[in-house]
Design a protein around this motif. Structure first.
Motif, PDB file in Angstrom:
ATOM      1  N   ALA A 152      45.227  39.874  51.662  1.00  8.90           N
ATOM      2  CA  ALA A 152      45.594  39.477  50.232  1.00  8.90           C
ATOM      3  C   ALA A 152      45.142  38.254  49.825  1.00  8.90           C
ATOM      4  O   ALA A 152      44.393  38.015  48.880  1.00  8.90           O
ATOM      5  N   GLU A 153      45.203  37.188  50.806  1.00 11.12           N
ATOM      6  CA  GLU A 153      44.779  35.935  50.550  1.00 11.12           C
ATOM      7  C   GLU A 153      43.344  36.042  50.541  1.00 11.12           C
ATOM      8  O   GLU A 153      42.657  35.340  49.632  1.00 11.12           O
TER       9      GLU A 153
ATOM     10  N   GLU B  10      41.049  38.317  49.833  1.00 10.58           N
ATOM     11  CA  GLU B  10      40.764  38.852  48.574  1.00 10.58           C
ATOM     12  C   GLU B  10      40.665  38.026  47.447  1.00 10.58           C
ATOM     13  O   GLU B  10      39.780  37.795  46.425  1.00 10.58           O
ATOM     14  N   GLU B  11      41.990  37.154  47.268  1.00  7.64           N
ATOM     15  CA  GLU B  11      42.243  36.350  46.244  1.00  7.64           C
ATOM     16  C   GLU B  11      40.875  35.317  46.356  1.00  7.64           C
ATOM     17  O   GLU B  11      40.508  34.765  45.228  1.00  7.64           O
ATOM     18  N   GLN B  12      41.142  34.622  47.404  1.00 11.68           N
ATOM     19  CA  GLN B  12      40.012  33.495  47.675  1.00 11.68           C
ATOM     20  C   GLN B  12      38.431  34.128  47.098  1.00 11.68           C
ATOM     21  O   GLN B  12      37.756  33.490  46.357  1.00 11.68           O
TER      22      GLN B  12
ATOM     23  N   SER C 297      37.793  36.634  45.153  1.00 10.91           N
ATOM     24  CA  SER C 297      37.622  36.922  43.814  1.00 10.91           C
ATOM     25  C   SER C 297      37.493  35.728  43.024  1.00 10.91           C
ATOM     26  O   SER C 297      36.944  35.642  41.862  1.00 10.91           O
ATOM     27  N   GLU C 298      37.930  34.668  43.416  1.00  8.96           N
ATOM     28  CA  GLU C 298      38.160  33.293  42.817  1.00  8.96           C
ATOM     29  C   GLU C 298      36.710  32.537  43.129  1.00  8.96           C
ATOM     30  O   GLU C 298      36.447  31.532  42.655  1.00  8.96           O
TER      31      GLU C 298
ATOM     32  N   ASP D 266      44.020  27.341  53.790  1.00 11.40           N
ATOM     33  CA  ASP D 266      44.942  28.536  52.877  1.00 11.40           C
ATOM     34  C   ASP D 266      45.150  29.641  53.597  1.00 11.40           C
ATOM     35  O   ASP D 266      46.233  30.368  53.357  1.00 11.40           O
TER      36      ASP D 266
ATOM     37  N   GLU E  82      36.542  43.440  47.462  1.00 10.40           N
ATOM     38  CA  GLU E  82      36.037  44.142  46.297  1.00 10.40           C
ATOM     39  C   GLU E  82      34.624  44.227  45.986  1.00 10.40           C
ATOM     40  O   GLU E  82      34.233  45.326  45.693  1.00 10.40           O
TER      41      GLU E  82
END
Ligand code: ADP
Length: 460
Positions: free
Chosen positions: A52-53, A55-57, A59-60, A68, A136
């Protein structure tokens, strides 16, 4: 051979030990598996959080940051380490520990990942999983997470120590408990053995005590008591039969004897006289045998028949010598009486006289002519000893154990000396009724010595 108790305790302990060892091994294995499964679940949660972390990184638009990523590791497995490789094999983020692993392994798991396994780094074992992570933009990362197995190992080690202490302790307790239970269960058997030892053919009046429990031993006791009851009736009937028979024989034998004597006085023919004399001696033998049988059955039946009065044994021996002096003279045997101590016991004079006469008669009967028979009376330690020694042929060792049994005669006696084999049984019974014992020492070719021993009685 080991006792039944020992055998049951050993057998039950061995079986219990095998069951305990198998059970303990099973428990240890299940505990270890469950602990590892719990660790796998934690690592799986860690992988989900990292995914999850990541993917978040991405996507940002941020390049994955080790710091992190590390912050999302669940607190239950703080010592988990990880490494991430992108689809081109480039290391994206890594812990130094994991980075030292051979890179070749990465390629084999690039597409599928790997199920949980065990990995050794140095001396430490780690649980390791490989997880593919699709982000993604269609890119794929491979995530390798390891967590040390030390907590699982030390928990399993502690459980193993507990099991290693508990198993011998359980075995010890089982052994003690089994032993006590069996001792209690077998206690009535000791009573049965003691009573069975007391019961003999002469006294079958005793019974095995019936326990309070209604178990197998009680059934055994009832069966044994019923058997003793039947034996008692059978023995009583047999004794009565012998007593009646001996009694009934006496009168006809006495009449037969006097008739033979009457005839002997009237016949002149030497052959007829010889036959009649032979008949007389056979009748005498038969009469003696029936008398002995009757006496034995009476001696067997009850102890109360004995008259108890002070008896001077020195006088008894002297009287026996006087009575049998004629028989000794017939064979020119010298009777040597040695009274070392004046001794007195309480007993039945007639019966004691009979016992000594039987031994003295035997000594004369089984001795060659012109020998010496010695009668000695003395006190030895705590008993009075009467010894009757002859210079006869002695008793063969094979015959020795049986000569006091009823109707048992030595091999030589059977062919050469008349008798019925009852004399020594009468001696033994009379001596036993007076609390004494009789024994024999015999050396073939040198003679025999029969000893009668009575315990020294304190004057009342
Ligand atoms: P019996 O003399 O009628 O045979 P006993 O009961 O008196 O019966 O003796 C049993 C056996 O013991 C005899 O047959 C004989 O073999 C042996 N025995 C007893 N006394 C002597 C002895 N003094 N010397 C040798 N043998 C003896």
């Amino acid at each position: 051979m080991f006792s039944i108790r020992t055998r049951i305790v050993v057998a039950s302990s061995v079986v219990f030990a095998l069951i305990l060892v198998a059970l303990s091994a099973g428990i240890l294995r299940s505990f270890e598996n469950a602990s590892v499964a719990a660790l796998d679940a934690q690592m799986q949660r860690c992988a989900t959080a990292l995914e999850a972390e990541l993917e978040e990184q991405i996507s940002e638009g941020v390049y994955p940051q080790l710091h992190d990523l590390r912050s999302v590791i669940p607190p239950e497995i703080p010592r988990a380490r990880f490494c991430m490789v992108d689809s081109l094999g480039g290391v994206t983020a890594t812990d130094s520990l994991v980075a030292s692993l051979p890179m070749a392994a990465w390629h084999s798991v690039r597409s599928e990942g790997l199920p949980p396994g065990i990995l050794a780094i140095g001396t430490t074992s780690y649980r390791s999983i490989w997880v593919p992570v699709d982000v993604e933009d269609g890119d794929r990362f491979i995530m390798h997470i390891i967590a040390p197995l030390t907590d699982v190992e030390s928990a399993t080690g502690r459980l193993r120590t507990v099991v290693l202490l508990a198993v011998p302790l359980a075995l010890l307790l089982l052994g003690i408990a089994t032993s006590l239970i069996i001792r209690r269960a077998f206690a009535p058997i000791t009573g049965i053995i003691a009573t069975a030892n007391r019961i003999n053919a002469r006294d079958l009046s005793d019974r095995i005590p019936q326990g309070r429990n209604n178990d197998e031993l009680a059934a055994l006791t009832r069966t044994l008591n019923a058997m003793i009851e039947r034996l008692q009736s059978a023995f009583a009937a047999q004794k009565q039969f012998i007593a009646d028979l001996s009694h009934e024989y006496r009168t006809p034998l006495t009449i037969l004897r006097s008739e033979l004597e009457f005839a002997l006085a009237r016949f002149d023919d030497p052959q007829a006289r010889e036959s009649l004399r032979l008949g007389c001696s056979e009748v005498d033998r038969l009469k003696r045998m029936t008398d002995d049988l009757l006496l034995l059955t009476r001696l067997d039946s009850t102890e109360q028949m004995l008259i108890r009065a002070p008896v001077r044994l020195d006088e008894l021996l002297a009287e026996s010598c006087r009575r049998l002096a004629g028989l000794a003279a017939e064979k020119a045997i010298r009777l040597n009486l040695q009274i070392e101590d004046i001794c007195e016991i309480r007993g039945d004079e007639d019966r004691l006289q009979r016992a000594i006469a039987n031994l003295l008669e035997n000594a004369l009967k089984y001795s060659p002519k012109e020998t010496t028979v010695t009668l000695r009376l003395r006190t030895v330690a705590a008993h009075i000893e009467i010894g009757i020694a002859d210079q006869g042929n002695g008793i063969p060792p094979d015959d020795l154990p049986f000569i006091f049994d009823r109707f048992r005669r030595g091999a030589l006696a059977r062919t050469e000396v008349p008798g019925a084999g009852l004399g020594l049984s009468i001696v033994r019974r009379i001596v036993e009724l007076h609390g004494g014992r009789v024994r024999v020492e015999s050396h073939p070719g040198q003679g025999s010595t029969f000893f009668i021993e009575f315990p020294l009685q304190t004057p009342s």
